[in-house]
Design an enzyme around this catalytic site. Structure first.
Site, PDB file in Angstrom:
ATOM      1  N   SER A  82    -102.708  13.145 -10.880  1.00  0.00           N
ATOM      2  CA  SER A  82    -101.184  13.233 -10.586  1.00  0.00           C
ATOM      3  C   SER A  82    -100.312  13.767 -11.659  1.00  0.00           C
ATOM      4  CB  SER A  82    -100.707  11.625 -10.293  1.00  0.00           C
ATOM      5  OG  SER A  82    -100.581  11.222 -11.781  1.00  0.00           O
ATOM      6  N   LYS A 109     -96.542   8.928 -16.370  1.00  0.00           N
ATOM      7  CA  LYS A 109     -95.841   9.838 -15.564  1.00  0.00           C
ATOM      8  C   LYS A 109     -94.481   9.986 -15.995  1.00  0.00           C
ATOM      9  CE  LYS A 109     -98.105   8.746 -11.624  1.00  0.00           C
ATOM     10  NZ  LYS A 109     -99.214   8.025 -12.266  1.00  0.00           N
TER      11      LYS A 109
END
Length: 200
Positions: free
Chosen positions: A121, A158
């Site tokens: 990701s 993230k």
């Protein structure tokens, strides 16, 4: 005082020596910086040695000074961190690796820790499956890549962003959606560097 080129060469030597344990050869430096001959690289290396930054290991290799090598410390790796779907964080250190904080121009190694990345990701930020994310315990700013504990149960790596004044975690891969905490978001570390273990 070092020139811009000398700084770049010294940073390259630091990086290679931190990852491999030995400095790059003169030929490797020549290739990395695109010099036509080894003489150009040698001139910079001799200048760095005169300025007290390097010592000659052998005829073709120049390494960091012993005092700088001794600045290395053991970076604790706290298990794994998913770079895809969040999962439970391991609480005990999994391993330690020898690390030179000078590679990333960091002066407070006691604030540093590492987590191994799993998943894809964050690939658009060049953070790949198997890499070690180096994190620093400090306050995060919007746009920072962070290790965050989501709703007191899951941890993920993230980019921190805000939507309508509320924090969200943004992946660096269009195939993944934003993570929106329901109750609480705790920043555990700010991404400051990468130790590449994945094949590139």
């Amino acid at each position: 005082m070092l020139t811009e080129k000398q700084e770049a060469i010294l940073d390259y030597i630091r990086s290679v020596q931190a990852q491999r344990g030995v400095p790059p050869s003169t030929r490797e430096i020549q290739r990395h910086f695109g010099y036509e001959s080894q003489n150009a690289a040698m001139n910079h290396l001799r200048a760095l040695a005169r300025k007290g930054q390097l010592h000659q290991v052998d005829g073709a290799t120049w390494g960091l000074k012993v005092s700088e090598v001794q600045g290395h410390f053991e970076l604790p790796i706290y298990g794994t961190i998913p770079a895809g779907v969040p999962s439970m964080q391991e609480q005990q250190p999994k391993e330690t690796i020898t690390f030179d904080p000078a590679v990333f121009r960091l002066r407070r190694p006691e604030r540093l820790w590492g987590l191994e990345v799993h998943g894809d990701s964050m690939i658009d930020a060049h953070i790949l499956d198997g890499d070690i994310a180096v994190l620093e315990r400090r306050e995060a700013k919007p746009g920072d890549i962070v290790a965050a504990l989501v709703d007191e149960t899951t941890t993920t790596l993230k980019r921190l962003a805000y939507v309508k004044g509320k924090p969200v975690l943004k992946p660096e891969n269009a195939r993944y959606a934003l993570i929106v905490p329901k109750d609480r978001l705790e920043i555990q570390g700010v991404f400051v560097g990468l130790i590449g273990r994945a094949k590139r």
